[in-house]
Scaffold this active site. Sequence first.
Site, PDB file in Angstrom:
ATOM      1  N   SER A  17       0.842  -1.189   0.000  1.00  0.00           N
ATOM      2  CA  SER A  17       0.000   0.000   0.000  1.00  0.00           C
ATOM      3  C   SER A  17       0.879   1.241   0.000  1.00  0.00           C
ATOM      4  O   SER A  17       1.833   1.334   0.780  1.00  0.00           O
ATOM      5  CB  SER A  17      -0.919   0.029   1.226  1.00  0.00           C
ATOM      6  OG  SER A  17      -1.631   1.250   1.275  1.00  0.00           O
ATOM      7  N   LYS A  71     -13.149  -9.051  -6.866  1.00  0.00           N
ATOM      8  CA  LYS A  71     -14.009  -8.706  -7.999  1.00  0.00           C
ATOM      9  C   LYS A  71     -13.854  -7.232  -8.357  1.00  0.00           C
ATOM     10  O   LYS A  71     -13.673  -6.398  -7.452  1.00  0.00           O
ATOM     11  CB  LYS A  71     -15.468  -9.046  -7.704  1.00  0.00           C
ATOM     12  CG  LYS A  71     -16.165  -8.140  -6.655  1.00  0.00           C
ATOM     13  CD  LYS A  71     -16.864  -6.971  -7.308  1.00  0.00           C
ATOM     14  CE  LYS A  71     -17.373  -5.975  -6.309  1.00  0.00           C
ATOM     15  NZ  LYS A  71     -17.919  -4.752  -6.901  1.00  0.00           N
ATOM     16  N   ASP A 149     -19.871  -1.235 -11.013  1.00  0.00           N
ATOM     17  CA  ASP A 149     -19.040  -1.713  -9.908  1.00  0.00           C
ATOM     18  C   ASP A 149     -19.908  -2.430  -8.879  1.00  0.00           C
ATOM     19  O   ASP A 149     -19.596  -3.563  -8.498  1.00  0.00           O
ATOM     20  CB  ASP A 149     -18.261  -0.557  -9.274  1.00  0.00           C
ATOM     21  CG  ASP A 149     -17.419  -1.003  -8.099  1.00  0.00           C
ATOM     22  OD1 ASP A 149     -16.318  -1.536  -8.327  1.00  0.00           O
ATOM     23  OD2 ASP A 149     -17.869  -0.835  -6.948  1.00  0.00           O
TER      24      ASP A 149
END
Length: 291
Positions: A17, A71, A149
Amino acid sequence: MPCITKNKEFALAATVSSRGGLPGIPNFATPEALFASGLGLDCAALCMPPEPRFQIARMAVDAGLDLLLEKPPSPTVGEIQALVAYGAKAGRILFTTWHSQYNAAVDGARKLLAGRRVTKLFVSWKEDVRHWHPGQDWIWEPGGFGVFDPGINAFSIVTKILPQPIFVSSCTLETPRNKQTPIAAQIRFKPSAGGDADLSCVLDWRQTGEQSWNIDVETADGLSLALRKGGTVLSVNGEMKIAEPSEEYEAIYSHFARLLAEGASHVDAAPLQLVSDCFMLGRRVDVEAFL
């Protein structure tokens, strides 16, 4: 993190990150830095937005890692197909996760619909983009999916529970005039086999107040199913049959552990294919700017 911690088959060894990591866990600013670190890893979960997934996934495969792909697994069907072939050649396990499929009510609906002919499907998937995606510009760019989305979650349930595939017949994409992806969509589907059917879907990212994630199905022999609350509640002919708390990610990591133990991949591109077909057949309609 809580779902990984609950599963005894996994230990979180590192994070990647640019905004910092978790207390006590090594963090790397880039995937390249992680893969070059020599840190002993067995697998990786890719949870970043879809656009950079393909190259990062290839690097992970080259580093000898099995992969859990959040996903959507990629921005295009072509990329996931290429990645599957690349992973298979390297002997790596790939798991494409669709979290909304991992509810008991969804599995219950699938079992009840097996072998039946669906005559009606109505999907109403409406939520507030300002609540779920505050300040996220990537969702409005090409490859960011826009209202698809969350909409792909509905598609993942539909493609799991219906006894036969469905195809996109037509689609209207309501797109803010200052954005590249839609804020709402109206979709008509057509059945892949046998008889007439009324199959439709409404997606909307402008819903305030209570969010609605609903799927209704009727069959030729009189069965009526209603999935509510994102697939966690199932009613059959007006009677509630299943209502359980969502433990989607716990189930995802349990399934990933089984795949790793069996040495098997689990790749499902059907929800992504429906989204792709919506964009292919969609007619853009400009609506007010989103600010």
